[in-house]
Motif scaffolding. Structure first.
Motif, PDB file in Angstrom:
ATOM      1  N   ALA A  60       3.206 -47.216 -37.443  1.00  0.00           N
ATOM      2  CA  ALA A  60       2.139 -46.263 -37.767  1.00  0.00           C
ATOM      3  C   ALA A  60       2.459 -44.881 -37.216  1.00  0.00           C
ATOM      4  CB  ALA A  60       0.802 -46.770 -37.233  1.00  0.00           C
ATOM      5  N   ALA A  61       2.975 -44.815 -35.986  1.00  0.00           N
ATOM      6  CA  ALA A  61       3.348 -43.525 -35.396  1.00  0.00           C
ATOM      7  C   ALA A  61       4.461 -42.872 -36.198  1.00  0.00           C
ATOM      8  CB  ALA A  61       3.777 -43.716 -33.942  1.00  0.00           C
ATOM      9  N   ASP A  62       5.509 -43.613 -36.498  1.00  0.00           N
ATOM     10  CA  ASP A  62       6.642 -43.075 -37.244  1.00  0.00           C
ATOM     11  C   ASP A  62       6.199 -42.507 -38.591  1.00  0.00           C
ATOM     12  OD1 ASP A  62       9.210 -42.509 -38.251  1.00  0.00           O
ATOM     13  OD2 ASP A  62       9.622 -44.598 -38.732  1.00  0.00           O
ATOM     14  N   ASN A  63       5.410 -43.259 -39.333  1.00  0.00           N
ATOM     15  CA  ASN A  63       4.986 -42.799 -40.650  1.00  0.00           C
ATOM     16  C   ASN A  63       4.031 -41.612 -40.558  1.00  0.00           C
ATOM     17  OD1 ASN A  63       6.331 -43.860 -42.808  1.00  0.00           O
ATOM     18  ND2 ASN A  63       4.698 -45.217 -43.450  1.00  0.00           N
ATOM     19  N   ALA A  64       3.083 -41.644 -39.638  1.00  0.00           N
ATOM     20  CA  ALA A  64       2.149 -40.515 -39.501  1.00  0.00           C
ATOM     21  C   ALA A  64       2.896 -39.249 -39.089  1.00  0.00           C
ATOM     22  CB  ALA A  64       1.057 -40.850 -38.489  1.00  0.00           C
ATOM     23  N   ILE A  65       3.846 -39.383 -38.176  1.00  0.00           N
ATOM     24  CA  ILE A  65       4.664 -38.242 -37.739  1.00  0.00           C
ATOM     25  C   ILE A  65       5.429 -37.660 -38.922  1.00  0.00           C
ATOM     26  CG2 ILE A  65       6.783 -37.703 -36.437  1.00  0.00           C
ATOM     27  CD1 ILE A  65       5.585 -39.514 -34.180  1.00  0.00           C
ATOM     28  N   THR A  66       6.046 -38.522 -39.713  1.00  0.00           N
ATOM     29  CA  THR A  66       6.842 -38.064 -40.845  1.00  0.00           C
ATOM     30  C   THR A  66       5.965 -37.423 -41.916  1.00  0.00           C
ATOM     31  OG1 THR A  66       8.464 -39.772 -40.367  1.00  0.00           O
ATOM     32  CG2 THR A  66       8.585 -38.753 -42.527  1.00  0.00           C
ATOM     33  N   ALA A  99      -1.589 -37.590 -36.648  1.00  0.00           N
ATOM     34  CA  ALA A  99      -0.438 -36.785 -36.236  1.00  0.00           C
ATOM     35  C   ALA A  99      -0.661 -35.316 -36.571  1.00  0.00           C
ATOM     36  CB  ALA A  99       0.821 -37.296 -36.926  1.00  0.00           C
ATOM     37  N   GLU A 100      -0.078 -34.454 -35.725  1.00  0.00           N
ATOM     38  CA  GLU A 100      -0.195 -33.010 -35.907  1.00  0.00           C
ATOM     39  C   GLU A 100       1.114 -32.339 -35.532  1.00  0.00           C
ATOM     40  OE1 GLU A 100      -2.930 -29.310 -34.244  1.00  0.00           O
ATOM     41  OE2 GLU A 100      -3.067 -31.266 -33.288  1.00  0.00           O
ATOM     42  N   VAL A 101       1.569 -31.441 -36.385  1.00  0.00           N
ATOM     43  CA  VAL A 101       2.784 -30.674 -36.114  1.00  0.00           C
ATOM     44  C   VAL A 101       2.510 -29.709 -34.969  1.00  0.00           C
ATOM     45  CG1 VAL A 101       4.407 -28.968 -37.036  1.00  0.00           C
ATOM     46  CG2 VAL A 101       3.652 -30.876 -38.476  1.00  0.00           C
ATOM     47  N   LEU A 102       3.368 -29.765 -33.942  1.00  0.00           N
ATOM     48  CA  LEU A 102       3.254 -28.852 -32.801  1.00  0.00           C
ATOM     49  C   LEU A 102       4.098 -27.601 -33.010  1.00  0.00           C
ATOM     50  CD1 LEU A 102       3.541 -31.433 -29.891  1.00  0.00           C
ATOM     51  CD2 LEU A 102       1.456 -30.468 -30.876  1.00  0.00           C
ATOM     52  N   VAL A 110       8.442 -30.709 -34.803  1.00  0.00           N
ATOM     53  CA  VAL A 110       8.101 -31.574 -33.677  1.00  0.00           C
ATOM     54  C   VAL A 110       6.620 -31.928 -33.836  1.00  0.00           C
ATOM     55  CG1 VAL A 110       7.902 -31.755 -31.170  1.00  0.00           C
ATOM     56  CG2 VAL A 110       9.832 -30.516 -32.193  1.00  0.00           C
ATOM     57  N   VAL A 111       6.337 -33.230 -33.764  1.00  0.00           N
ATOM     58  CA  VAL A 111       5.008 -33.720 -34.109  1.00  0.00           C
ATOM     59  C   VAL A 111       4.492 -34.656 -33.014  1.00  0.00           C
ATOM     60  CG1 VAL A 111       3.656 -34.919 -35.883  1.00  0.00           C
ATOM     61  CG2 VAL A 111       5.701 -33.628 -36.541  1.00  0.00           C
ATOM     62  N   ARG A 112       3.210 -34.547 -32.721  1.00  0.00           N
ATOM     63  CA  ARG A 112       2.533 -35.428 -31.763  1.00  0.00           C
ATOM     64  C   ARG A 112       1.600 -36.346 -32.538  1.00  0.00           C
ATOM     65  NH1 ARG A 112      -2.317 -35.282 -28.562  1.00  0.00           N
ATOM     66  NH2 ARG A 112      -1.940 -36.204 -26.522  1.00  0.00           N
ATOM     67  N   CYS A 113       1.491 -37.586 -32.083  1.00  0.00           N
ATOM     68  CA  CYS A 113       0.643 -38.571 -32.760  1.00  0.00           C
ATOM     69  C   CYS A 113      -0.182 -39.351 -31.752  1.00  0.00           C
ATOM     70  CB  CYS A 113       1.521 -39.538 -33.563  1.00  0.00           C
ATOM     71  SG  CYS A 113       0.586 -40.780 -34.487  1.00  0.00           S
ATOM     72  N   GLU A 114      -1.467 -39.450 -32.033  1.00  0.00           N
ATOM     73  CA  GLU A 114      -2.360 -40.317 -31.260  1.00  0.00           C
ATOM     74  C   GLU A 114      -2.579 -41.583 -32.068  1.00  0.00           C
ATOM     75  OE1 GLU A 114      -5.282 -37.184 -28.991  1.00  0.00           O
ATOM     76  OE2 GLU A 114      -5.910 -37.963 -30.930  1.00  0.00           O
ATOM     77  N   LEU A 115      -2.450 -42.721 -31.418  1.00  0.00           N
ATOM     78  CA  LEU A 115      -2.743 -44.007 -32.046  1.00  0.00           C
ATOM     79  C   LEU A 115      -4.033 -44.526 -31.431  1.00  0.00           C
ATOM     80  CD1 LEU A 115       0.862 -44.524 -31.729  1.00  0.00           C
ATOM     81  CD2 LEU A 115      -0.190 -45.309 -33.838  1.00  0.00           C
ATOM     82  N   LEU A 116      -4.994 -44.760 -32.302  1.00  0.00           N
ATOM     83  CA  LEU A 116      -6.322 -45.164 -31.864  1.00  0.00           C
ATOM     84  C   LEU A 116      -6.742 -46.431 -32.585  1.00  0.00           C
ATOM     85  CD1 LEU A 116      -6.865 -41.714 -32.880  1.00  0.00           C
ATOM     86  CD2 LEU A 116      -7.855 -42.177 -30.651  1.00  0.00           C
ATOM     87  N   THR A 117      -7.556 -47.224 -31.929  1.00  0.00           N
ATOM     88  CA  THR A 117      -8.189 -48.337 -32.623  1.00  0.00           C
ATOM     89  C   THR A 117      -9.642 -47.976 -32.831  1.00  0.00           C
ATOM     90  OG1 THR A 117      -8.584 -49.466 -30.512  1.00  0.00           O
ATOM     91  CG2 THR A 117      -6.622 -50.115 -31.757  1.00  0.00           C
ATOM     92  N   LEU A 118     -10.198 -48.467 -33.922  1.00  0.00           N
ATOM     93  CA  LEU A 118     -11.605 -48.261 -34.230  1.00  0.00           C
ATOM     94  C   LEU A 118     -12.326 -49.589 -34.098  1.00  0.00           C
ATOM     95  CD1 LEU A 118     -10.089 -45.873 -35.650  1.00  0.00           C
ATOM     96  CD2 LEU A 118     -11.999 -45.823 -37.215  1.00  0.00           C
TER      97      LEU A 118
END
Length: 138
Positions: A60-66, A99-102, A110-118
Motif C-alpha cells: 500500500a505504501a509503495d503504490n500510494a507513493i508512486t 501519500a504526499e509529494v514533499l 520524494v514522497v511521504r506516506c501515512e498508513l492508517l487503519t479505519l
C-alpha cells in the motif's frame, strides 16, 4: 486534466495491476501531489496474530507513493526505493495509504506516506510511516 478524469485514469492504472485487484485496492484521491489508496482488511491479508501483514502495508505504501509522484511527474514512473517504519499493529476494517509529494524535480520526487487503519466508525489509527523516491522513466 480535470480532477474526476485524473482520478478515473488513476483507477484504470490501478486496475491494470493484477496484485492490486487481488487485494481489492482502490484509489480514493489523486492529484496535486497526493494520492490515497484504500483496501478492505480481510482475513486472508492478516498474519498469524491477526494483524494486517507487513507485506500488505508495504504494498500500500509503495503504490500510494508512486501514484502521488505520478500526479506531478506523469504516468511513466517507477519507485527507486522506499523505507517503512511500523509504529503499531494494523487492525481495523480498512487500510488507508495517504501519500504526499514533499519535493519534486523534473525527473524525481520524494514522497511521504501515512498508513492508517479505519475502524467501523471511520476513525483513523496510524500504523506505519513510509518515505520513498520515485523517478520518471522513458
Amino acid at each position: 486534466m480535470t480532477e474526476p478524469t485524473a482520478l478515473a485514469l488513476a483507477r484504470d492504472i490501478l486496475l491494470a495491476q493484477p496484485f492490486s485487484r487481488l487485494v481489492g485496492a482502490d484509489v480514493r484521491a489523486f492529484g496535486d501531489g497526493g494520492a490515497t489508496l484504500e483496501l478492505p482488511i480481510r482475513e486472508d491479508l492478516r498474519q498469524q496474530n491477526g494483524f494486517v501483514h507487513g507485506g500488505v502495508l508495504s504494498y500500500a505504501a509503495d503504490n500510494a507513493i508512486t501514484f502521488a509522484a505520478g500526479s506531478v511527474l506523469g504516468a511513466a514512473v517507477l519507485t527507486a526505493g522506499f523505507s517503512i517504519d511500523y509504529v503499531r499493529p494494523a487492525v481495523g476494517v480498512t487500510l488507508r495509504a495517504r501519500a504526499e509529494v514533499l519535493h519534486a524535480s523534473r525527473r524525481q520526487a520524494v514522497v511521504r506516506c501515512e498508513l492508517l487503519t479505519l475502524d467501523e466508525e471511520g476513525g483513523e489509527t496510524l500504523c506505519a510511516l513510509a518515505q520513498g523516491t520515485v523517478r520518471a522513466v522513458g
